[in-house]
Scaffold this motif. Sequence first.
Motif, PDB file in Angstrom:
ATOM      1  N   UNK A  40       0.771  -1.183   0.187  1.00 23.77           N
ATOM      2  CA  UNK A  40       0.070   0.032  -0.424  1.00 23.77           C
ATOM      3  C   UNK A  40       1.271   1.501  -0.005  1.00 23.77           C
ATOM      4  N   UNK A  41       1.623   1.494   0.344  1.00 27.55           N
ATOM      5  CA  UNK A  41       2.743   2.296   0.554  1.00 27.55           C
ATOM      6  C   UNK A  41       3.422   2.751  -0.976  1.00 27.55           C
ATOM      7  N   UNK A  42       3.341   1.760  -2.032  1.00 27.82           N
ATOM      8  CA  UNK A  42       3.646   2.138  -2.920  1.00 27.82           C
ATOM      9  C   UNK A  42       2.176   2.414  -3.768  1.00 27.82           C
ATOM     10  N   UNK A  43       0.768   2.689  -3.411  1.00 28.55           N
ATOM     11  CA  UNK A  43      -0.668   2.927  -3.701  1.00 28.55           C
ATOM     12  C   UNK A  43      -0.850   1.833  -4.661  1.00 28.55           C
ATOM     13  N   UNK A  44      -0.326   0.263  -4.396  1.00 32.66           N
ATOM     14  CA  UNK A  44      -1.021  -0.537  -4.621  1.00 32.66           C
ATOM     15  C   UNK A  44      -2.006  -0.654  -4.669  1.00 32.66           C
ATOM     16  N   UNK A  45      -3.106  -1.402  -5.471  1.00 38.06           N
ATOM     17  CA  UNK A  45      -5.090  -0.988  -5.043  1.00 38.06           C
ATOM     18  C   UNK A  45      -5.362  -2.270  -4.487  1.00 38.06           C
ATOM     19  N   UNK A  46      -6.955  -2.402  -3.952  1.00 37.11           N
ATOM     20  CA  UNK A  46      -6.522  -3.661  -3.411  1.00 37.11           C
ATOM     21  C   UNK A  46      -6.888  -4.197  -3.872  1.00 37.11           C
ATOM     22  N   UNK A  47      -7.163  -4.713  -5.187  1.00 40.59           N
ATOM     23  CA  UNK A  47      -7.331  -6.122  -5.939  1.00 40.59           C
ATOM     24  C   UNK A  47      -5.899  -6.690  -6.551  1.00 40.59           C
ATOM     25  N   UNK A  48      -5.447  -5.759  -6.441  1.00 45.65           N
ATOM     26  CA  UNK A  48      -3.429  -6.499  -6.982  1.00 45.65           C
ATOM     27  C   UNK A  48      -2.662  -6.766  -5.676  1.00 45.65           C
ATOM     28  N   UNK A  49      -3.716  -5.799  -4.406  1.00 44.85           N
ATOM     29  CA  UNK A  49      -2.591  -7.244  -3.273  1.00 44.85           C
ATOM     30  C   UNK A  49      -4.078  -8.341  -2.721  1.00 44.85           C
ATOM     31  N   UNK A  99      12.655  -6.543   1.278  1.00 43.39           N
ATOM     32  CA  UNK A  99      11.548  -6.092   1.418  1.00 43.39           C
ATOM     33  C   UNK A  99      11.330  -4.719   1.829  1.00 43.39           C
ATOM     34  N   UNK A 100      11.818  -4.431   3.425  1.00 44.42           N
ATOM     35  CA  UNK A 100      11.662  -2.724   3.425  1.00 44.42           C
ATOM     36  C   UNK A 100      12.909  -1.821   2.182  1.00 44.42           C
ATOM     37  N   UNK A 101      13.631  -2.692   1.780  1.00 48.75           N
ATOM     38  CA  UNK A 101      14.222  -2.071   0.962  1.00 48.75           C
ATOM     39  C   UNK A 101      13.795  -2.034  -0.777  1.00 48.75           C
ATOM     40  N   UNK A 102      12.781  -2.282  -1.181  1.00 46.30           N
ATOM     41  CA  UNK A 102      12.412  -2.626  -2.041  1.00 46.30           C
ATOM     42  C   UNK A 102      12.477  -0.568  -3.034  1.00 46.30           C
ATOM     43  N   UNK A 103      12.914  -0.324  -3.405  1.00 45.31           N
ATOM     44  CA  UNK A 103      12.798   1.017  -4.270  1.00 45.31           C
ATOM     45  C   UNK A 103      11.720   0.784  -5.078  1.00 45.31           C
ATOM     46  N   UNK A 104      10.561   0.063  -5.165  1.00 43.70           N
ATOM     47  CA  UNK A 104       8.810  -0.088  -6.782  1.00 43.70           C
ATOM     48  C   UNK A 104       8.566  -0.902  -6.237  1.00 43.70           C
ATOM     49  N   UNK A 105       7.088  -0.867  -6.706  1.00 45.99           N
ATOM     50  CA  UNK A 105       6.555  -1.947  -6.246  1.00 45.99           C
ATOM     51  C   UNK A 105       6.064  -2.883  -7.407  1.00 45.99           C
ATOM     52  N   UNK A 106       6.867  -3.107  -8.432  1.00 43.95           N
ATOM     53  CA  UNK A 106       7.320  -4.490  -9.141  1.00 43.95           C
ATOM     54  C   UNK A 106       8.005  -5.195  -8.442  1.00 43.95           C
ATOM     55  N   UNK A 107       9.199  -4.673  -7.595  1.00 45.80           N
ATOM     56  CA  UNK A 107      10.236  -5.192  -6.648  1.00 45.80           C
ATOM     57  C   UNK A 107       9.416  -5.562  -5.808  1.00 45.80           C
ATOM     58  N   UNK A 108       8.640  -5.195  -5.371  1.00 40.77           N
ATOM     59  CA  UNK A 108       8.599  -5.679  -4.103  1.00 40.77           C
ATOM     60  C   UNK A 108       6.957  -7.140  -4.699  1.00 40.77           C
ATOM     61  N   UNK A 109       6.698  -6.490  -5.113  1.00 46.55           N
ATOM     62  CA  UNK A 109       5.931  -7.470  -5.681  1.00 46.55           C
ATOM     63  C   UNK A 109       5.722  -9.007  -6.223  1.00 46.55           C
ATOM     64  N   UNK A 110       7.291  -8.958  -6.493  1.00 44.44           N
ATOM     65  CA  UNK A 110       8.364 -10.277  -7.109  1.00 44.44           C
ATOM     66  C   UNK A 110       8.244 -10.722  -5.763  1.00 44.44           C
ATOM     67  N   UNK A 111       9.183 -10.113  -5.037  1.00 40.40           N
ATOM     68  CA  UNK A 111       9.749 -10.317  -3.216  1.00 40.40           C
ATOM     69  C   UNK A 111       8.221 -10.914  -2.767  1.00 40.40           C
ATOM     70  N   UNK A 112       7.056 -10.304  -2.674  1.00 42.25           N
ATOM     71  CA  UNK A 112       5.739 -10.896  -2.187  1.00 42.25           C
ATOM     72  C   UNK A 112       5.330 -12.185  -3.041  1.00 42.25           C
ATOM     73  N   UNK A 113       5.917 -12.162  -4.259  1.00 41.95           N
ATOM     74  CA  UNK A 113       5.287 -13.839  -4.817  1.00 41.95           C
ATOM     75  C   UNK A 113       6.686 -15.087  -4.275  1.00 41.95           C
TER      76      UNK A 113
END
Length: 330
Positions: A40-49, A99-113
């Motif tokens: 959510x810090x990267x303004x990810x939508x609820x659907x994406x989360x 995870x807390x050092x992720x620079x953008x949403x794409x990298x954080x999404x990869x780490x989440x998966x």
Amino acid sequence: MIKTQQPKVPSWWIALIALPVFADALVEWGGDQSLSFSLRNFDASPALITFLLSINYVFNFLIVPWVSWLSDNVWTRVGRRLPFVLGAWAGLVICFILVPMAPNLAFLAFLTIAVQFFIDFGVTGVFTALFYEVVPAKQRAKASAMRTIMQRSGLLFFNAVLLRQWDVVYTFELPAWLGGEQLSLDGEYVTYWFMSALMLVMIIYLFLLVKEVEPEVRPVKVSYSLKTHFREMFGRKQWLLVYGLVFCQIAMMQGMGSLEGLMVTEQFGFSKKDLGGLNTISFLLQLAIAAPLGGYLADRFDRLRVFQVCSVLAVLKPMTFWLYVKFFAE
């Protein structure tokens, strides 16, 4: 050292092998809750989360059966389950550092998966099998109770300690020989790095604690087939009835899932500290009242009837809450 494949084990063995369940519960449930805030810090939508944090259900179908089959059919110097568990936990250590050092949403999404994958690969798929290979069949009732205690303790710790300090900023000064600079670290970093350190400790703990003994009778080697797996899962009508019952149980407990924390903090205006406090009270009530009462009723009344009544109450609860928020709350 604890050994697998024993006919009887002392109670303290059960307590020791149950200890990693504390870490697993904290990382699995707490990780989902934490990742929803970070996304959510990267303004990810609820659907994406919801999508990203639901991928583990796909892994449950595809990865867990495969890795379970694979661990049945291999043997290494450290055993057949431990290499998979320790490898997956090492992946979690790395992911939670990044995870807390992720620079953008794409990298954080990869780490989440990746986090979802490693949890299903090492915990859901293999550690459960290792746990019950340590505990003989006749002692598994006690072991199940111990697992439940450890799971609830992990959830309590996450909410009472880690989540409540999420928004806290810690400031400290480096020693003079390191430059003497003042550094700041917020609760998000502390949460993820604590989970990373905890999994690292569990890797060392399990590696030094457990010795796998090769079973006298090895499973008959058969090739793995996803088609065969699905046919065995869904090809028999009696299994469908069991799945329906399991679905009812999951539906009762699911609620808002990974979005519940965001709903409480963003829509209702509570802080994460408040959310952690509310969840802590809820889990304590479950341990002190709901679980003993459920066991008492199940022993004295028809269990299916008790389940049906609780199912109705579980449906009424969110409906009543929604009606209150919609029409009565200010």
